[in-house]
Structures are given as C-alpha cells and as structure tokens.
Write a protein that holds these residues in place. Structure first.
Motif, short mmCIF file in Angstrom:
data_model
loop_
_atom_site.label_atom_id
_atom_site.label_comp_id
_atom_site.label_asym_id
_atom_site.label_seq_id
_atom_site.Cartn_x
_atom_site.Cartn_y
_atom_site.Cartn_z
N GLY A 537 6.34 9.39 29.64
CA GLY A 537 5.27 8.47 30.00
C GLY A 537 4.17 8.33 28.99
N ARG A 538 4.33 8.86 27.78
CA ARG A 538 3.21 8.85 26.83
C ARG A 538 3.70 8.45 25.43
NH1 ARG A 538 0.27 13.02 23.80
NH2 ARG A 538 -1.86 12.30 23.50
N PHE A 539 3.08 7.42 24.89
CA PHE A 539 3.35 6.98 23.52
C PHE A 539 2.30 7.50 22.54
CE2 PHE A 539 2.98 3.91 20.00
CZ PHE A 539 4.27 3.97 19.51
N ALA A 540 1.11 7.78 23.02
CA ALA A 540 -0.02 8.24 22.20
C ALA A 540 -0.40 7.19 21.16
CB ALA A 540 0.31 9.57 21.53
N PRO A 541 -0.83 6.01 21.60
CA PRO A 541 -1.11 4.92 20.65
C PRO A 541 -2.27 5.20 19.70
CG PRO A 541 -1.94 4.38 22.84
CD PRO A 541 -1.11 5.62 22.99
N LYS A 542 -3.22 6.04 20.11
CA LYS A 542 -4.39 6.29 19.27
C LYS A 542 -4.23 7.49 18.34
CE LYS A 542 -7.63 4.41 22.69
NZ LYS A 542 -8.83 4.69 23.52
N ILE A 543 -3.12 8.20 18.48
CA ILE A 543 -2.89 9.38 17.64
C ILE A 543 -2.59 8.94 16.20
CG2 ILE A 543 -1.37 11.36 17.26
CD1 ILE A 543 -3.28 11.69 19.58
N SER A 544 -3.07 9.74 15.25
CA SER A 544 -2.85 9.42 13.84
C SER A 544 -1.35 9.37 13.51
CB SER A 544 -3.53 10.45 12.94
OG SER A 544 -4.93 10.41 13.11
N LEU A 545 -0.99 8.39 12.74
CA LEU A 545 0.38 8.20 12.29
C LEU A 545 0.70 9.21 11.19
CD1 LEU A 545 2.89 6.21 12.34
CD2 LEU A 545 1.72 5.02 10.47
N SER A 546 1.91 9.78 11.22
CA SER A 546 2.31 10.75 10.19
C SER A 546 3.26 10.11 9.18
CB SER A 546 2.98 11.96 10.82
OG SER A 546 4.28 11.63 11.30
N ARG A 547 3.35 10.73 8.01
CA ARG A 547 4.27 10.25 6.98
C ARG A 547 5.72 10.32 7.44
NH1 ARG A 547 -0.05 10.18 3.89
NH2 ARG A 547 0.12 9.68 1.65
N MET A 640 -11.63 -0.55 7.18
CA MET A 640 -11.69 0.92 7.29
C MET A 640 -10.49 1.55 6.57
SD MET A 640 -14.42 0.85 9.07
CE MET A 640 -14.71 2.49 9.65
N PRO A 641 -10.38 1.33 5.27
CA PRO A 641 -9.17 1.72 4.54
C PRO A 641 -8.88 3.21 4.52
CG PRO A 641 -10.92 1.14 3.02
CD PRO A 641 -11.39 0.74 4.38
N LYS A 642 -9.90 4.04 4.56
CA LYS A 642 -9.69 5.48 4.43
C LYS A 642 -9.41 6.16 5.77
CE LYS A 642 -10.94 4.76 0.16
NZ LYS A 642 -9.89 4.54 -0.86
N GLU A 643 -9.63 5.45 6.88
CA GLU A 643 -9.38 6.06 8.18
C GLU A 643 -7.88 6.16 8.44
OE1 GLU A 643 -11.41 4.60 11.55
OE2 GLU A 643 -13.41 4.91 10.69
N ASN A 644 -7.52 7.12 9.27
CA ASN A 644 -6.11 7.31 9.59
C ASN A 644 -5.58 6.14 10.41
OD1 ASN A 644 -6.16 9.78 8.31
ND2 ASN A 644 -6.37 10.96 10.19
N ALA A 645 -4.40 5.67 10.06
CA ALA A 645 -3.73 4.64 10.85
C ALA A 645 -3.22 5.28 12.13
CB ALA A 645 -2.58 4.04 10.06
N THR A 646 -3.10 4.49 13.17
CA THR A 646 -2.61 5.00 14.45
C THR A 646 -1.17 4.57 14.69
OG1 THR A 646 -3.29 3.06 15.74
CG2 THR A 646 -4.94 4.80 15.39
#
Length: 660
Positions: A537-547, A640-646
C-alpha cells in the motif's frame, strides 16, 4: 457478563494505580538593544511534554530550556504559546495540561492560543486550565454554549511595548479531531479573523499577528483573505525542523516552529521615526546546547517521577516489537498493534466487531515487559470505549469514511477486530471498499451488529457522522478508557503474541491515490514493472530517488543492461546514493533520446528563476526537456537543481518519455 468483566478490569487497574531549521539569509536577526522602539516576540508551541524529548531525531524541548532562552533575551519582549499543552501524549493524557500551565506561569508566558489537544480531556478541563493560568488566553473563533468566546477569553488582544502597539488574534481549527463537547464550538476561521481584525482596526495597531492552529496552506489562505494580518505564527509542520514562509515578496510571514517545543521563533519588531514597522527573525533551537533552568528542571523531574511511580507496573510480557509505524502504517494498512488494540475492545465487551482509529495509536509496544505507562503511551487520549448496535450499512459507511483520507494519512483509518475488508486506493473516495466480511461472510446491510469503538468516533470525530441513529448499549459514563482496556487485555493474556493476519487488504497505493498528480504515471509504471512500491500500500512518492532505482527503471525501459550513469558521465557506483533534480534531468534526456531516437532541443537557458544555479553540464538537459513540456519546476517557478529528486517526480518524467 459484561458487568462482571468490567468490574474485574477496574479492580485490576486499581491495584496498578495504588532543528536543523529552514530560514532565509536576507532576514537574519540583529541584536536587540534597550534604546529606541523595539520589541521581540517569542513564539513556541506543541507543549505536550514538560521535559526534553529524546528520540531518533535527537533531543529537543523542555520547559527548563525554554525559560533559559527567554531569560537570555534582554529588552522588551512578548512570550507567546501557540497551543496544545494537554493530551496527545502519555504525559499530556495523564496530567491533562496542568503541569504545563504551572511551568508557563513561571517562564512567564504572556499570551496563549488554544490547540485542539487542549480539549482532549473535555471543555471543562480546558476551562480549568484557563483559570489556573496567569497568562492571557485568546480565541477569535472558539465559542461556548452561550455564544460568547470560550471561557470568556478575549477574541483579540493589544499589547503595547516601547510605543509599538501589537494586535493579536487566536484561531483554532480541526476541533473535530478532539473530544466532542457542546460547551465549545469552532466557528469559521477566516470569517472570525475578519471580525476580530475589524475590531483591531479601531485600536490603532502598528502590527497585527495571528496565532493559529491550522495547516500552513490554510494560513496562506488566511493571509490572502485578511490583508491586514502581517505575521502568522502557526502549528508545527515537523518534529525535526522549523519553517519560515515569505509571503508577498517578504513583506509578510508564516512561522512554523519545530514540534515538541523544539524551537522558539524570535521576531524582532522595530518602529522607525516615520512610523514604519520593520521585521527580522531568528530561529532559536531548544536543544541539548541550551542549559536548563534549575527551578523548572526540578519541576519537570518531580512530575516525571510521579508519572513513573503511577504507571511503572508490569502487566504482561510482549514476545516481539509491535510498531505502530515509522511511516504511520496504522493510518493506511493493517498493523499487529492495531489488531491487538481492536481485539482488546471486542474481548472486553464481547461484541461482534470493534474499531480502533489509527490516528489514536501514538506509540509502539516494545518487546519485553509491558506496563500501564506503555499502554497509556500507545493510547494517550483517554477515549472511552463505548458499545452500540449498528446496521451493516452503517459499518460499510464507516469503513468508507476510514479509507477516504489514506493519501493524507488521516487518523480516521480503521484497525478492526471481528471483520476484514479490502479497499482499492485507485478508486475515488466513497467508492474504495471492494469487499467487507464478518465471520467470512459479506456484511449484510440490514443486519444488526454490536460494535465497540471510541466515544470520539461515536460522537462524530474524524467525520464519523453515520452513528447518529445507532442504539447505545454502553455509554461513555459507564465505559472504561481505551488504555485501561488495553492494559486489562494484556494482563488477561499475560503473554502478548499478535501478528497481522489479512484483516485489511490494500489494492494500489494509499499514498498515491487517484487524486495524486503522479497517479497515472505510478500506476502505469508499477503495473509494467518499471518501478515498484516500498511495501504494501505504499509507493513513498516524496522519498528521495536513488541511483539504483534509476538504473533499474532504465534497464527495463530500454531492455538493456547498459549503465546509464556511465553513459551520462556521472558516478553510479553507490546504488543507494540520492539523485539530484539536475542529475535526473540529464538522465531523462539520455533516456528520451535513446527511446525516441530524437534529440532534445539544444537550449542554453531554462525558464526557471534559479537557472544560474543549474550546473553547466546539466543546464542544456533542463532547458531542453522544459521546452518539450516534459520537465516542470517546483512552486514559484524554481527548479531547485541541487535538491534530491523524488520517486514521484521520476515516475512522472519516465511516464511522459514513454508516451503513455
């Protein structure tokens, strides 16, 4: 039989009772002095705990440190508390706010606004808190049964210091989330604010401040509707940081301090000879670097000792940890602790079914000895568990209401006993219950069931309005509180060993429902196997994207094992490392060109206000994808180029490139 069990439970319990921060560099604090027209406004809120809170976020708060910081500031000052000094936690639930009032009298606090948790023990208790206070409470929108401001507090206040007249109003929302009590009623926030401000216009004020207990989005709407308000001090948005929002090009502000009194917002107010009022601010961290005031530290220790003595008795042993959820799982899926609590209600009264609202579960149960203190920490609000006869149709309506706010992690989500249900988060609210069974049979709309639930829900809290015509079997006057029932059930079991067992099944993602901006993208990509959730039930849309996530999606997207990070000249060796927004733009540009065999337009400047902050290597990708309509910025036309993508941002970009 119910009476006999209840008596045993009461007898049993009678024996036991024998920041990092966000701010803005162009609004830094300048040291105050005793000369000229200047006053400092000090604001904090969320005072559930008299002592410091220590958890995974560090140490913060405590009245003794608040007093140290207040005393350290020389010159004229106004100390304001924003609300919530009772209920909400173990300490607040046991002592109902009175230790906090005692401490605030000694700081001293000058003015306070109500939070909804100040009414968790009822309006009569809140009235006694007001009577015990040597500081002034205000409310512009809470009224009593007589139609006058609750507790006869003023609906606005003017304080003049150093020739500066400061007008203040107090606003409180979300009263439906506390104990329902006809002795206090919430009126419309904005309309109430307008009425109070109209009165303040006659007071020749230099500055109007609103103390609010509402979400920041509502604060911004308040500022838009009432232009005379220049500053809003509001409730906490996070436990680990404070927030400052500049409105109207920095002319107006919304300040949100850290939760659990983790920070004080200091607003310095200066009036020049021309009568202009200038503002500057500072966020004062209330952490372990601040020495504790000795007198208030002793007061806090005395209350903590009293709490430990009253609630430190062991009632059972738990075989394994029962978390309520670092991600608030009890508010969107089945949890073992939710099952245990709902079972406690049903077992005590012998009902067919029981409900426990996920928002009422406030702590985990740890493996090992289980005490009354633990029970109270888990269920700190002290709600009475009542019994009612309800129809199957009412049960279904309640289940629909419970899943209507899963994307917001609304507290009304139902943990259950005696029934099971499946909900589909992809469906619109009101149409999400796909299946509901009692005793493995579909719920019959015209059947009558005995239901145990909190008086909070039964009286309409969390929008549970469907119980209005239910037949009361056990009312609040003869019912026990939720934590007492949990403690009694634990004592009966002696050894607590509970698990999840399929009572609640989630289809789709509760945090990316049909009204989420990335819903279509997430549904298509997860359905196609290019991305996945992070649990049921959880996608975590706001969590930082990883490589690693980008690499996995790229491999599936192009059906190739080639390293995307090597191809675009970035380091991808650490699969867990986050991806910045500008790095993601470069990766998506490469994916677009590989997938479509087309070139991204060779633009040299993006349309975003912070274009100069984008790395030279990434700017062409950002600008080109933006021109194609694939890439968008964040609010206020910033990239906001330096912020982590979600994860949600990546899903939307990949979905657009794929052309779904």
């Amino acid at each position: 039989m119910i009476k006999a069990i209840r008596g045993a439970g009461i007898a049993l319990l009678a024996v036991f009772f024998a920041v990092s921060f966000s701010s803005y560099p162009n609004n830094v604090h300048a040291e105050n002095n005793d000369s000229g027209q200047a006053v400092s406004f000090l604001y904090f809120n969320d005072g559930h705990e008299i002592g410091p809170v220590t958890d995974k976020l560090g140490t913060r708060g405590g009245v003794a440190r608040i007093k140290t910081l207040v005393d350290s500031l020389k010159g004229e000052k106004i100390v304001a508390f924003g609300g919530d000094l009772g209920g909400g936690t173990l300490f607040g639930g046991v002592f109902k706010g009175f230790p906090m009032v005692e401490a605030f009298n000694r700081i001293p606090v000058d003015i306070a606004n109500f939070g909804q948790h100040d009414f968790d023990a009822g309006a009569a208790n809140a009235l006694e808190l007001v009577k015990a206070s040597r500081f002034q409470w205000i409310s512009s929108n809470l009224i009593g049964s007589d139609g006058k401001p609750f507790a006869n507090v003023p609906d606005y206040l003017v304080i003049e210091k150093q020739g500066i007249r400061i007008g203040m109003i107090g606003l409180t929302s979300a009263m439906e989330t506390t104990t329902r009590d006809e002795a206090v009623q919430q009126q419309d926030v904005i309309e109430s604010a307008k009425k109070a401000v109209d009165k303040l216009k006659l007071e020749n004020t230099d500055l109007i401040i609103a103390l609010t207990q509402e979400p920041v989005s509502d604060d911004k709407a308040l500022l838009a509707a009432v232009p005379e308000i220049r500053v809003v001090f509001t409730e906490e948005e996070a436990e680990d940081q404070s927030f400052v929002y500049e409105i109207d090009d920095g002319k107006r502000f919304v300040f949100s301090p850290q939760g659990n009194m983790g920070s004080i917002i200091r607003l310095d107010i200066r009036k020049d000879q021309a009568g202009n009022v200038n503002l500057s601010h500072e966020i004062m961290k209330v952490d372990e670097t601040v020495a504790e005031d000795g007198e208030l530290a002793r007061l806090a220790a005395q209350y903590q000792q009293k709490l430990d003595e009253e609630l430190g008795k062991t009632v059972a042993v738990i075989t394994g940890d029962l978390p309520y959820g670092d991600n608030h799982e009890s508010r969107f899926k089945e949890t073992a602790i939710g099952n245990w609590i709902a079972d406690a209600y049903r077992n005590y009264y012998g009902t067919d079914i029981a409900f426990a609202n996920g928002g009422g579960i406030r702590a985990s149960a740890k493996k090992g000895n289980f005490t009354l203190k633990d029970a109270k920490a888990i269920l700190p609000f002290g709600n009475k568990i009542v019994v009612a006869e309800v129809t199957g149709e009412t049960v279904l309506q309640a289940l629909e209401n419970g899943v209507s706010g899963v994307d917001r992690l609304a507290g009304g989500f139902l943990q259950v006993s005696g029934l099971s249900y499946t909900y589909d988060a992809d469906k619109p609210a009101g149409e999400r219950i796909a299946e509901a069974n009692i005793n493995a049979q579909p719920i019959k709309k015209d059947a009558v069931y005995k239901l145990a639930l909190s008086n909070f829900m039964y009286a309409g809290g969390d929008n549970y309005s469907m119980f209005e015509n239910a037949q009361t079997v056990v009312g609040p006057n003869e019912a026990l509180t939720d934590f007492e029932l949990l403690a009694a059930y634990a004592s009966k079991l002696k050894t607590v060993d509970v698990q999840t067992e399929g009572r609640i099944v989630v289809k789709g993602f509760a945090d990316v429902t049909s009204r989420h901006w990335a819903h279509a993208a997430v549904k298509e990509l997860t359905g196609g196997g290019l991305m996945s959730g992070v649990g049921e039930g959880r996608f975590a849309p706001k969590i930082s994207l990883s490589r690693g996530e980008v690499q996995a999606a790229a491999s599936g997207f192009l059906d190739s094992s080639v390293s995307i990070w090597e191809e675009i000249g970035l380091d991808g060796t650490d699969a867990n490392a986050p991806v910045s927004r500008e790095e993601l733009a470069l990766a998506v540009k490469w994916l677009y060109e590989k997938k479509t065999a087309k070139s991204v337009p060779a633009e040299t400047k993006s349309p975003f206000e912070d274009d100069t902050q984008i790395s030279d290597k990434m700017r062409t990708a950002v600008a080109g994808l933006s021109k194609l309509g694939i890439l968008e910025g964040r609010p206020d036309n910033k990239f906001m180029p330096k912020e982590n993508a979600t994860r949600a941002e990546f899903a939307l970009l990949l979905w657009k490139v794929a052309g779904y």
